[in-house]
Design a protein around this motif. Structure first.
Motif, PDB file in Angstrom:
ATOM      1  N   ARG A 203      16.527  40.406  11.492  1.00  0.00           N
ATOM      2  CA  ARG A 203      15.565  40.213  10.410  1.00  0.00           C
ATOM      3  C   ARG A 203      14.371  39.368  10.873  1.00  0.00           C
TER       4      ARG A 203
ATOM      5  N   ASP B 115      26.015  42.739   4.027  1.00  0.00           N
ATOM      6  CA  ASP B 115      24.644  43.228   4.146  1.00  0.00           C
ATOM      7  C   ASP B 115      24.239  43.237   5.620  1.00  0.00           C
TER       8      ASP B 115
ATOM      9  N   THR C 214      21.339  45.084   6.682  1.00  0.00           N
ATOM     10  CA  THR C 214      20.051  45.783   6.656  1.00  0.00           C
ATOM     11  C   THR C 214      19.222  45.482   7.893  1.00  0.00           C
TER      12      THR C 214
ATOM     13  N   ARG D  48      18.737  48.871   9.881  1.00  0.00           N
ATOM     14  CA  ARG D  48      17.593  49.435   9.165  1.00  0.00           C
ATOM     15  C   ARG D  48      16.980  50.642   9.890  1.00  0.00           C
TER      16      ARG D  48
ATOM     17  N   SER E  78      16.510  52.093   2.581  1.00  0.00           N
ATOM     18  CA  SER E  78      17.490  51.499   1.680  1.00  0.00           C
ATOM     19  C   SER E  78      17.881  50.118   2.163  1.00  0.00           C
ATOM     20  N   ARG E  79      18.532  49.371   1.295  1.00  0.00           N
ATOM     21  CA  ARG E  79      19.322  48.237   1.748  1.00  0.00           C
ATOM     22  C   ARG E  79      20.630  48.828   2.287  1.00  0.00           C
ATOM     23  N   TRP E  80      21.092  48.306   3.424  1.00  0.00           N
ATOM     24  CA  TRP E  80      22.274  48.880   4.066  1.00  0.00           C
ATOM     25  C   TRP E  80      23.423  47.876   4.066  1.00  0.00           C
TER      26      TRP E  80
ATOM     27  N   LEU F 100      23.990  41.163  -4.516  1.00  0.00           N
ATOM     28  CA  LEU F 100      23.540  42.323  -3.746  1.00  0.00           C
ATOM     29  C   LEU F 100      23.168  43.502  -4.643  1.00  0.00           C
TER      30      LEU F 100
ATOM     31  N   ALA G  38      21.479  50.392  -2.649  1.00  0.00           N
ATOM     32  CA  ALA G  38      22.187  50.113  -1.403  1.00  0.00           C
ATOM     33  C   ALA G  38      22.950  51.350  -0.981  1.00  0.00           C
TER      34      ALA G  38
END
Length: 377
Positions: free
Chosen positions: A194, A276, A278, A282, A293-295, A333, A337
Motif C-alpha cells: 500500500r 484485507d 487489497t 490489487r 475491487s477491495r480484495w 470491512l 469486496a
C-alpha cells in the motif's frame, strides 16, 4: 450438490476443460481440424487486441493472415454447433483435458486468448452439450465428494537428475506456528504494498497472487485420473519438474474438514474470517479478473481455530478458480469486496493439524513427455 453442465461452465477452468476435450478429439476428423484452426485464429486475435506478447512463426503468407485476422469467438461457436454429439471422454482424454486446463491457469496477468474465447456467451452456449457428455463419463465421478481420508497422498517434486532424500523435509514448527508467522508476514507485505505500489489497478505490477494457505503445511490429494495420482497430474503454475515422489498421508479420524464446492462456500469462508489484501493483490487480481475491487482472502490462522483442514473439491476448482467471487462484508470491512481462489490445485486439502502424518515409503513417478507421468517404482 450435483455438478451440472451449466455450473461446470461457470468457471474459467471448467470452461477450458470442456474446450480442451472437444479440441483434442479426432485428429483425423476434418470438422475437429477446422475447429482447431478457427479457435487458433480467434484466440490469437483476442490476445493481440489485449496487447499480449504473441509471436507467430510461419512460412509464406500465414503470419500476415493472422496479423489482420478478424475471426471472432462467434465463429468458434458456429463451428462447435456444426460438430456432431460426442460420446463421454475416455479416462486418457479427460486426463489430458484436465491437465491442459490447469496448465493454462495464470492469475498474475490477463487470461490467455483461449480463455477469452471460451468466456464468450455464444461459445459457452455451444459447449453446453459437450459439458453434459463429459459429466456422463464414469471418470468424472467423485468430483464433488468430501475428502477421501483413506486415499490421501502428498507429492514432492524434483528437476532433472536431482536425487530424492531418504525422508521428506519436515518443517520443525507446529502448524499453529507456521500460520501465525504467515499471518504476520501477509499483513506486513500488504501494508508495504500500500505504501510503495501505485493505487491504479491497471499498473504493470505483480506480487503474491495466490490465496492458498502457507506452503509449509501438509497438503494432499486423493483422486486419480487414468491411474495417476491427481496431485502429480494437475498442478498450477508448474515448474520444470521431471520427477515426483508420492507418499501416503495418514489422516486420523475425527478431524474436521471444510469442503469448498462453490463460490458461496468460499465467500462464506471470507466473510467469517476476512483478511484485507487489497494492497498486495490489487494489480494481479485486476489483470486476471478485470475487476476493480477491495480484495480479501480467508485468514487461515483464524480458520485453523475452527477446522483441521480445507478441501477444494475438483468441482469447486473447476467452477470457481480464477473468478472474482463476490464477498458480502459487514463491520469495518463493509462495502464492495471480492476474492479469488488462486494457487490451489484441484482436489487439494491443506491440513492445519499436526496429527496428519506423511509416510516414509514412496512411489517414484517420472515425466515421459506426451504420455505424461509414469510410475517407475
Amino acid at each position: 450438490m450435483v455438478l451440472t453442465a451449466e455450473t461446470l461452465l461457470d468457471g474459467p477452468r471448467g470452461r477450458r476443460l470442456v474446450l480442451e476435450w472437444v479440441v483434442g478429439r479426432g485428429d483425423h476428423d476434418p470438422a475437429c481440424r477446422r475447429l482447431r484452426q478457427v479457435l487458433f485464429d480467434a484466440a490469437y486475435g483476442q490476445g493481440r487486441d489485449r496487447g499480449h506478447a504473441i509471436s507467430i512463426v510461419s512460412y509464406g503468407s500465414g503470419g500476415s493472415r493472422l496479423e489482420h485476422s478478424t475471426t471472432t469467438p462467434s465463429a468458434v461457436a458456429v463451428v462447435l454447433d456444426d460438430l456432431p454429439d460426442a460420446p463421454p471422454p475416455t479416462p486418457g482424454e479427460l486426463r489430458s483435458a484436465l491437465r491442459a486446463s490447469v496448465d493454462s491457469a495464470r492469475y498474475w496477468q490477463d487470461p490467455d486468448g483461449e480463455d477469452h474465447v471460451v468466456a464468450d456467451p455464444a461459445v459457452r452456449r455451444a459447449l453446453r452439450r459437450f459439458a453434459a457428455a463429459l459429466l456422463d463419463s464414469s471418470a468424472a465421478a467423485g468430483w464433488s465428494d468430501d475428502v477421501r481420508r483413506s486415499e490421501q497422498v502428498t507429492v514432492r517434486w524434483f528437476e532433472g537428475d536431482d536425487e530424492p532424500a531418504e525422508k521428506p523435509a519436515v518443517d520443525p514448527r507446529t502448524a499453529r506456528e507456521v500460520l501465525a508467522a504467515w499471518r504476520t508476514a501477509t499483513i506486513e507485505d500488504d501494508l508495504r504494498a500500500r505504501r510503495e505500489r501505485p493505487t491504479d489497478p491497471t499498473a504493470n505490477w505483480s506480487g503474491t497472487w495466490w490465496s492458498k494457505p502457507p506452503t509449509q503445511l501438509t497438503r494432499s490429494t486423493g483422486l486419480r485420473v487414468d491411474g495417476r495420482p491427481l496431485g502429480v497430474e494437475l498442478v498450477e503454475d508448474r515448474f520444470s519438474w521431471t520427477a515426483a515422489e508420492v507418499r501416503p498421508v495418514t489422516v486420523p479420524g475425527g478431524l474436521r474438514v471444510l469442503e469448498v464446492r462453490s463460490a458461496d462456500d468460499w465467500a462464506a469462508l471470507c466473510r467469517a474470517h476476512p483478511l484485507d489484501v487489497t494492497g498486495e493483490k490489487r494489480h494481479d487480481w485486476y489483470h486476471t479478473t478485470g475487476r476493480v475491487s477491495r480484495w480479501v482472502m480467508p485468514d487461515w490462522s483464524a480458520v485453523a481455530r475452527e477446522v483441521d483442514g480445507v478441501h477444494l473439491t475438483l468441482e469447486g476448482y473447476l467452477r470457481c478458480a480464477g473468478r472474482a467471487i463476490d464477498v458480502g462484508l459487514s463491520g469495518a470491512l463493509a462495502g464492495d469486496a471480492a476474492s479469488v481462489i488462486a494457487g490451489w490445485n484441484p482436489d487439494e486439502t491443506v491440513w492445519f493439524s499436526d496429527a496428519v502424518t506423511v509416510a516414509t515409503e514412496c512411489q517414484r513417478w517420472v515425466w515421459v513427455g506426451r504420455d505424461g507421468w509414469t510410475l517407475v517404482r
